[in-house]
Design an enzyme around this catalytic site. Structure first.
Site, PDB file in Angstrom:
ATOM      1  N   VAL A  82       0.847  -1.190   0.000  1.00  0.00           N
ATOM      2  CA  VAL A  82       0.000   0.000   0.000  1.00  0.00           C
ATOM      3  C   VAL A  82       0.886   1.245   0.000  1.00  0.00           C
ATOM      4  O   VAL A  82       1.731   1.425   0.881  1.00  0.00           O
ATOM      5  CB  VAL A  82      -0.948   0.016   1.214  1.00  0.00           C
ATOM      6  CG1 VAL A  82      -1.808   1.281   1.196  1.00  0.00           C
ATOM      7  CG2 VAL A  82      -1.834  -1.230   1.216  1.00  0.00           C
ATOM      8  N   LYS A  83       0.670   2.073  -1.001  1.00  0.00           N
ATOM      9  CA  LYS A  83       1.473   3.285  -1.175  1.00  0.00           C
ATOM     10  C   LYS A  83       0.730   4.459  -0.527  1.00  0.00           C
ATOM     11  O   LYS A  83      -0.441   4.703  -0.828  1.00  0.00           O
ATOM     12  CB  LYS A  83       1.693   3.534  -2.668  1.00  0.00           C
ATOM     13  CG  LYS A  83       2.841   4.449  -3.020  1.00  0.00           C
ATOM     14  CD  LYS A  83       3.023   4.430  -4.532  1.00  0.00           C
ATOM     15  CE  LYS A  83       4.138   5.332  -4.992  1.00  0.00           C
ATOM     16  NZ  LYS A  83       4.196   5.377  -6.477  1.00  0.00           N
TER      17      LYS A  83
END
Length: 212
Positions: A82-83
């Site tokens: 997850v960015k």
């Protein structure tokens, strides 16, 4: 140093993957929008092709929204990272993800202290942007050196992804300065194996062979 590709284009990912060098993929909302495809469906395509980390960015600006989106993204495939943007709300989300065992990539990092904050919040990766710093007259490569030194001195278990790569020299210098990963546009990946003396050498070998 490992190589990631920075794209959401499935054909570019396939071509880079065929080289046998690809360890992961990074995407962002701009890259996905450019493709004009369903975000989650494209992530399924990418994660089925590439077994390494695939960064997928949240678009919410508040921690609660980021956590909700991030959990949905992480559920798509086990190799989704997850960015999260480097903001105070982003740090809250990163801390929550860390507690749940969800890997994270903190993006839009432009200072060493931002990278340190990301590390302390529990991020898996931190992404300093070289090209964008160069654009405003700062030295993005110096930032890589600073972050690498801080992580080494304080024994922090987090990897540096050199991002906003503009040319092959960025890749070389990032490797020398301690980046663990470079995430590279397909155009630059295509340039990495090229050198005029290589072409000249091949031409001479073929000429000599054909004239034997």
């Amino acid at each position: 140093m490992k190589f990631f590709i920075d794209t959401a284009n499935i054909n570019e990912i396939r071509e880079a993957n065929d080289l046998g060098i690809l360890a992961g993929v990074t995407t962002n909302p701009s890259l996905v929008a450019k493709e004009g495809v369903d975000f989650h469906e494209r992530l399924r395509e990418i994660t089925s092709l590439v077994k390494g980390s695939v960064s997928a960015e949240v678009v919410a600006l508040d921690a609660e929204g980021m956590i909700k989106e991030g959990k949905e993204l992480a559920a798509i495939a086990p190799n989704i990272t997850v960015k999260v943007p480097m903001t105070t709300e982003g740090l809250k989300a990163v801390h929550a993800f860390h507690q749940e065992g969800i890997t994270t990539n903190v993006t839009l990092v432009f200072s060493a202290v931002q990278a340190l904050l990301a590390a302390r919040a529990g991020a898996t990766y931190v992404s300093p942007f070289l090209g964008r710093l160069d654009d405003i007259g700062h030295d993005g490569l110096d930032l890589i050196s600073q972050i690498a030194e801080i992580f080494h001195v304080h024994d922090l278990d987090i990897q540096i992804i050199a991002a906003s790569i503009r040319h092959p020299q960025h890749v070389t210098e990032a490797a020398l300065r301690g980046a663990h990963i470079a995430t590279i546009p397909f155009k630059v990946i295509s340039q990495l194996s090229k050198h005029p003396l290589t072409d000249k050498g091949i031409e001479q070998f073929l000429k000599d062979w054909n004239n034997r």
